[in-house]
Design a protein around this motif. Structure first.
Motif, PDB file in Angstrom:
ATOM      1  N   UNK A  78       0.812  -1.220   0.000  1.00 19.86           N
ATOM      2  CA  UNK A  78       0.000   0.000   0.000  1.00 19.86           C
ATOM      3  C   UNK A  78       0.846   1.272   0.000  1.00 19.86           C
ATOM      4  N   UNK A  79       1.939   1.214  -0.763  1.00 21.08           N
ATOM      5  CA  UNK A  79       2.754   2.409  -0.938  1.00 21.08           C
ATOM      6  C   UNK A  79       3.749   2.713   0.154  1.00 21.08           C
ATOM      7  N   UNK A  80       3.983   1.760   1.087  1.00 18.20           N
ATOM      8  CA  UNK A  80       4.906   2.035   2.180  1.00 18.20           C
ATOM      9  C   UNK A  80       5.575   0.753   2.668  1.00 18.20           C
ATOM     10  N   UNK A  81       6.641   0.908   3.412  1.00 15.06           N
ATOM     11  CA  UNK A  81       7.303  -0.244   4.017  1.00 15.06           C
ATOM     12  C   UNK A  81       6.422  -0.778   5.142  1.00 15.06           C
ATOM     13  N   UNK A  82       6.322  -2.090   5.192  1.00 14.32           N
ATOM     14  CA  UNK A  82       5.486  -2.720   6.211  1.00 14.32           C
ATOM     15  C   UNK A  82       6.347  -3.567   7.144  1.00 14.32           C
ATOM     16  N   UNK A  83       5.748  -3.931   8.279  1.00 10.95           N
ATOM     17  CA  UNK A  83       6.461  -4.761   9.260  1.00 10.95           C
ATOM     18  C   UNK A  83       6.680  -6.155   8.695  1.00 10.95           C
ATOM     19  N   UNK A  84       7.897  -6.671   8.859  1.00 17.73           N
ATOM     20  CA  UNK A  84       8.214  -8.011   8.366  1.00 17.73           C
ATOM     21  C   UNK A  84       7.508  -9.077   9.196  1.00 17.73           C
ATOM     22  N   UNK A  85       7.372 -10.258   8.610  1.00 18.15           N
ATOM     23  CA  UNK A  85       6.647 -11.335   9.275  1.00 18.15           C
ATOM     24  C   UNK A  85       7.211 -12.686   8.839  1.00 18.15           C
ATOM     25  N   UNK A  86       6.914 -13.719   9.609  1.00 19.71           N
ATOM     26  CA  UNK A  86       7.301 -15.094   9.277  1.00 19.71           C
ATOM     27  C   UNK A  86       6.038 -15.879   8.960  1.00 19.71           C
ATOM     28  N   UNK A  87       6.166 -16.867   8.089  1.00 12.86           N
ATOM     29  CA  UNK A  87       5.001 -17.667   7.728  1.00 12.86           C
ATOM     30  C   UNK A  87       5.412 -19.066   7.294  1.00 12.86           C
ATOM     31  N   UNK A  88       4.489 -19.997   7.407  1.00 12.46           N
ATOM     32  CA  UNK A  88       4.715 -21.374   6.982  1.00 12.46           C
ATOM     33  C   UNK A  88       4.511 -21.473   5.477  1.00 12.46           C
ATOM     34  N   UNK A  89       5.351 -22.264   4.817  1.00  8.04           N
ATOM     35  CA  UNK A  89       5.225 -22.450   3.375  1.00  8.04           C
ATOM     36  C   UNK A  89       4.163 -23.484   3.017  1.00  8.04           C
ATOM     37  N   UNK A  90       3.763 -24.278   3.984  1.00  4.39           N
ATOM     38  CA  UNK A  90       2.839 -25.377   3.705  1.00  4.39           C
ATOM     39  C   UNK A  90       1.505 -24.848   3.175  1.00  4.39           C
ATOM     40  N   UNK A  91       1.095 -25.372   2.038  1.00  5.82           N
ATOM     41  CA  UNK A  91      -0.194 -25.013   1.466  1.00  5.82           C
ATOM     42  C   UNK A  91      -0.238 -23.643   0.831  1.00  5.82           C
ATOM     43  N   UNK A  92       0.934 -23.085   0.498  1.00  6.26           N
ATOM     44  CA  UNK A  92       1.001 -21.749  -0.084  1.00  6.26           C
ATOM     45  C   UNK A  92       1.542 -21.803  -1.510  1.00  6.26           C
ATOM     46  N   UNK A  93       1.279 -20.773  -2.310  1.00  3.54           N
ATOM     47  CA  UNK A  93       1.882 -20.723  -3.640  1.00  3.54           C
ATOM     48  C   UNK A  93       3.402 -20.608  -3.571  1.00  3.54           C
ATOM     49  N   UNK A  94       3.925 -20.048  -2.475  1.00  6.94           N
ATOM     50  CA  UNK A  94       5.375 -19.954  -2.314  1.00  6.94           C
ATOM     51  C   UNK A  94       6.017 -21.339  -2.290  1.00  6.94           C
ATOM     52  N   UNK A  95       5.330 -22.298  -1.696  1.00  6.77           N
ATOM     53  CA  UNK A  95       5.834 -23.671  -1.692  1.00  6.77           C
ATOM     54  C   UNK A  95       5.936 -24.209  -3.111  1.00  6.77           C
ATOM     55  N   UNK A  96       4.956 -23.884  -3.938  1.00 11.34           N
ATOM     56  CA  UNK A  96       4.992 -24.329  -5.337  1.00 11.34           C
ATOM     57  C   UNK A  96       6.139 -23.681  -6.098  1.00 11.34           C
ATOM     58  N   UNK A  97       6.438 -22.435  -5.768  1.00 11.63           N
ATOM     59  CA  UNK A  97       7.554 -21.744  -6.409  1.00 11.63           C
ATOM     60  C   UNK A  97       8.861 -22.465  -6.107  1.00 11.63           C
ATOM     61  N   UNK A  98       9.052 -22.829  -4.844  1.00 10.12           N
ATOM     62  CA  UNK A  98      10.278 -23.524  -4.446  1.00 10.12           C
ATOM     63  C   UNK A  98      10.363 -24.889  -5.126  1.00 10.12           C
ATOM     64  N   UNK A  99       9.250 -25.619  -5.151  1.00 10.16           N
ATOM     65  CA  UNK A  99       9.246 -26.941  -5.781  1.00 10.16           C
ATOM     66  C   UNK A  99       9.491 -26.859  -7.281  1.00 10.16           C
ATOM     67  N   UNK A 100       8.948 -25.832  -7.923  1.00  9.38           N
ATOM     68  CA  UNK A 100       9.087 -25.699  -9.378  1.00  9.38           C
ATOM     69  C   UNK A 100      10.471 -25.191  -9.767  1.00  9.38           C
ATOM     70  N   UNK A 101      11.086 -24.421  -8.893  1.00 11.64           N
ATOM     71  CA  UNK A 101      12.410 -23.888  -9.194  1.00 11.64           C
ATOM     72  C   UNK A 101      12.398 -22.755 -10.203  1.00 11.64           C
ATOM     73  N   UNK A 102      11.244 -22.153 -10.421  1.00 12.27           N
ATOM     74  CA  UNK A 102      11.135 -21.063 -11.386  1.00 12.27           C
ATOM     75  C   UNK A 102       9.902 -20.225 -11.105  1.00 12.27           C
ATOM     76  N   UNK A 103       9.615 -19.313 -12.020  1.00 10.73           N
ATOM     77  CA  UNK A 103       8.483 -18.411 -11.839  1.00 10.73           C
ATOM     78  C   UNK A 103       7.165 -19.172 -11.817  1.00 10.73           C
ATOM     79  N   UNK A 104       6.316 -18.857 -10.848  1.00 13.17           N
ATOM     80  CA  UNK A 104       4.955 -19.393 -10.799  1.00 13.17           C
ATOM     81  C   UNK A 104       3.997 -18.215 -10.669  1.00 13.17           C
TER      82      UNK A 104
END
Length: 212
Positions: A78-104
């Motif tokens: 939303x146009x500004x720096x936000x507070x960082x956070x931690x999250x689980x990769x399980x069940x996320x599109x980020x997990x698919x990105x890691x598994x695919x090894x490329x752009x998803x």
């Protein structure tokens, strides 16, 4: 005005123009300033609501642990720096990105495609595009992600740009990881109850800890 097909810039030229603007914006920045400048530039270039770079918190022993997590190092929203956070990769599109090894990418209905990803639902995310950050050991060490509350357009151009800038982002992330490892090693050596001596090939002292 609608340009005629022959007047439209080829995709490669559009990508080159964006990368040229990025180089002027980011310049020689390092560390957090580089990371934030990068996500800021990518989000504003395509009017995308959220962008982040995350570091993976996992080990590679032939198969990824299902409990792997990631933590953001630079989060823009939303146009500004936000507070960082931690999250689980399980069940996320980020997990698919890691598994695919490329752009998803998912140009629409991203939250519906990943019902276990509560963050997508809470942020009302409609579109997602992510690329892994590959370090020197050829394992992914992080992620570069863009998310929006509206459908994603210009996917091919965005994918090209993200794939290219991911190389620089990975190098910066690896530098950060190595710096943290060196700090940890230095603390271990300094706090060791045993004498630690480092010499050059000629036997001249280069370092001794406090116990020497």
């Amino acid at each position: 005005l609608n340009r005629r097909p022959e007047d439209r810039k080829p995709q490669g030229q559009v990508t080159d123009n964006i990368l040229s603007r990025l180089a002027k914006t980011v310049g020689t920045r390092l560390g957090d300033e580089f990371l934030y400048s990068l996500v800021d530039f990518l989000a504003t270039s395509w009017d995308i609501e959220y962008a982040f770079i995350a570091e993976l918190d996992c080990t590679f022993d032939g198969a990824r642990n299902a409990q792997d997590h990631a933590r953001t190092l630079a989060f823009y929203g939303n146009g500004t720096r936000r507070e960082n956070f931690a999250y689980s990769l399980k069940g996320t599109p980020c997990s698919d990105v890691i598994d695919a090894g490329g752009v998803c990418s998912h140009t629409h209905s991203a939250a519906a495609l990943y019902p276990k990803d509560k963050m997508l639902f809470e942020m009302k995310i409609e579109s997602y595009i992510g690329v892994p950050l590959i370090c020197a050991d050829q394992h992914p060490c992080g992620l570069l992600v863009l998310l929006d509350t509206k459908p994603l357009t210009e996917v091919e151009v965005i994918s090209d740009v993200m794939s290219i800038v991911a190389l620089r982002a990975a190098a910066e992330l690896e530098r950060r990881i190595n710096d943290e490892k060196m700090k940890t090693l230095t603390q271990v050596v300094e706090q060791s109850k045993s004498s630690v001596v480092i010499t050059d090939p000629e036997g001249r002292f280069e370092y001794v800890n406090g116990q020497y």
